[in-house]
Write a protein that holds these residues in place. Structure first.
Motif, mmCIF file in Angstrom:
data_model
loop_
_atom_site.group_PDB
_atom_site.id
_atom_site.type_symbol
_atom_site.label_atom_id
_atom_site.label_comp_id
_atom_site.label_asym_id
_atom_site.label_seq_id
_atom_site.Cartn_x
_atom_site.Cartn_y
_atom_site.Cartn_z
ATOM 1 N N GLU A 265 58.339 40.836 37.391
ATOM 2 C CA GLU A 265 57.277 41.801 37.720
ATOM 3 C C GLU A 265 56.363 42.111 36.530
ATOM 4 N N TYR A 266 56.272 41.129 35.601
ATOM 5 C CA TYR A 266 55.512 41.368 34.369
ATOM 6 C C TYR A 266 54.068 41.816 34.628
ATOM 7 N N SER A 267 53.394 41.180 35.612
ATOM 8 C CA SER A 267 51.971 41.477 35.827
ATOM 9 C C SER A 267 51.762 42.940 36.230
ATOM 10 N N ARG A 268 52.652 43.399 37.117
ATOM 11 C CA ARG A 268 52.560 44.777 37.597
ATOM 12 C C ARG A 268 52.833 45.772 36.453
ATOM 13 N N ILE A 269 53.857 45.466 35.667
ATOM 14 C CA ILE A 269 54.228 46.358 34.558
ATOM 15 C C ILE A 269 53.078 46.475 33.553
ATOM 16 N N ILE A 270 52.514 45.329 33.181
ATOM 17 C CA ILE A 270 51.454 45.337 32.166
ATOM 18 C C ILE A 270 50.219 46.090 32.664
ATOM 19 N N ARG A 271 49.830 45.797 33.930
ATOM 20 C CA ARG A 271 48.645 46.471 34.485
ATOM 21 C C ARG A 271 48.851 47.982 34.547
ATOM 22 N N LYS A 272 50.032 48.364 35.023
ATOM 23 C CA LYS A 272 50.355 49.794 35.170
ATOM 24 C C LYS A 272 50.297 50.486 33.806
ATOM 25 N N LYS A 273 50.925 49.861 32.824
ATOM 26 C CA LYS A 273 50.971 50.464 31.493
ATOM 27 C C LYS A 273 49.578 50.553 30.873
ATOM 28 N N ARG A 274 48.792 49.516 31.092
ATOM 29 C CA ARG A 274 47.434 49.516 30.532
ATOM 30 C C ARG A 274 46.594 50.614 31.187
ATOM 31 N N GLU A 275 46.732 50.743 32.509
ATOM 32 C CA GLU A 275 45.971 51.777 33.210
ATOM 33 C C GLU A 275 46.423 53.176 32.785
ATOM 34 N N ALA B 223 47.536 53.909 29.900
ATOM 35 C CA ALA B 223 47.006 54.113 28.548
ATOM 36 C C ALA B 223 45.500 54.352 28.568
ATOM 37 N N GLY B 224 44.875 54.088 29.740
ATOM 38 C CA GLY B 224 43.450 54.327 29.901
ATOM 39 C C GLY B 224 42.568 53.384 29.099
ATOM 40 N N ILE B 225 43.036 52.148 28.947
ATOM 41 C CA ILE B 225 42.220 51.167 28.214
ATOM 42 C C ILE B 225 41.903 49.983 29.122
ATOM 43 N N SER B 226 40.809 49.316 28.799
ATOM 44 C CA SER B 226 40.397 48.170 29.598
ATOM 45 C C SER B 226 41.148 46.920 29.150
ATOM 46 N N GLN B 227 41.044 45.880 29.959
ATOM 47 C CA GLN B 227 41.658 44.598 29.590
ATOM 48 C C GLN B 227 41.095 44.110 28.260
ATOM 49 N N ASP B 228 39.806 44.328 28.090
ATOM 50 C CA ASP B 228 39.149 43.904 26.857
ATOM 51 C C ASP B 228 39.695 44.670 25.643
ATOM 52 N N ASP B 229 39.876 45.989 25.825
ATOM 53 C CA ASP B 229 40.435 46.816 24.739
ATOM 54 C C ASP B 229 41.826 46.323 24.353
ATOM 55 N N LEU B 230 42.637 46.089 25.395
ATOM 56 C CA LEU B 230 44.007 45.641 25.165
ATOM 57 C C LEU B 230 44.006 44.304 24.421
ATOM 58 N N ALA B 231 43.145 43.409 24.886
ATOM 59 C CA ALA B 231 43.054 42.087 24.252
ATOM 60 C C ALA B 231 42.752 42.213 22.765
ATOM 61 N N LYS B 232 41.815 43.097 22.445
ATOM 62 C CA LYS B 232 41.432 43.292 21.036
ATOM 63 C C LYS B 232 42.582 43.880 20.224
ATOM 64 N N LYS B 233 43.285 44.838 20.847
ATOM 65 C CA LYS B 233 44.367 45.520 20.122
ATOM 66 C C LYS B 233 45.533 44.598 19.782
ATOM 67 N N ILE B 234 45.790 43.635 20.651
ATOM 68 C CA ILE B 234 46.913 42.739 20.374
ATOM 69 C C ILE B 234 46.443 41.338 19.974
ATOM 70 N N ALA B 235 45.163 41.223 19.640
ATOM 71 C CA ALA B 235 44.591 39.957 19.157
ATOM 72 C C ALA B 235 44.788 38.804 20.138
#
Ligand code: ZN
Length: 153
Positions: free
Chosen positions: A63-73, A75-87
């Protein structure tokens, strides 16, 4: 600092049988005699032969996709923000969140650390969760001798 019984050089010495006499000699002089393997090294060698490393696999939770999306939402950050934060690339995050692409172990570890979540599970070769229990029984010289006798009869 111990010194070689033959040439007096200081450094790492080995026990060697030189013309019937047991001496502590340097590696250079050891070749003139017969090296005596120390019991400690003998035991270690036997242990390495018997020790079997448990085969374990790192599995990404289904269920990785669901967990990651849920956690990102959360945290209130966009996919782009997350991408930048973890390089990582935003396209990678998007594919992972949509379930199109399973994250690599490396990426999963970054996401685990970032969100304080668990995405990787360890499985042994039988497919069960890996037990943390390990055989810690000491392998004694007595065991080594018994094994040797068994093997050479
Ligand atoms: Zn020497």
């Amino acid at each position: 600092m111990p010194s070689c019984d033959m040439c007096g050089a200081e450094g790492k010495l080995v026990r060697a049988l030189v013309e019937g006499t047991e001496l502590n000699v340097c590696s250079g002089c050891a070749k003139f005699g017969k090296a005596i393997p120390s019991p400690v090294r003998f035991v270690k060698k036997q242990k390495e032969v018997r020790e079997q490393k448990p085969e374990s696999l790192d599995i990404i939770v289904p269920e990785y996709s669901r967990i990651i999306r849920k956690k990102r939402e959360e945290a209130g950050i966009s996919q782009d923000d997350l991408a930048k934060k973890i390089a990582e690339k935003q396209s990678v995050i998007q594919k992972v969140e949509s379930g199109q692409m399973e994250p690599s172990i490396n990426l999963a570890k970054k996401l685990e650390n970032f969100f304080k979540i668990r995405l990787i599970e360890k499985y042994d070769e039988k497919g069960g969760a890996l037990s943390t229990k390990r055989k810690t029984a000491e392998f004694t010289i007595g065991d080594a001798i018994r094994v040797k006798q068994k093997g050479t009869k």
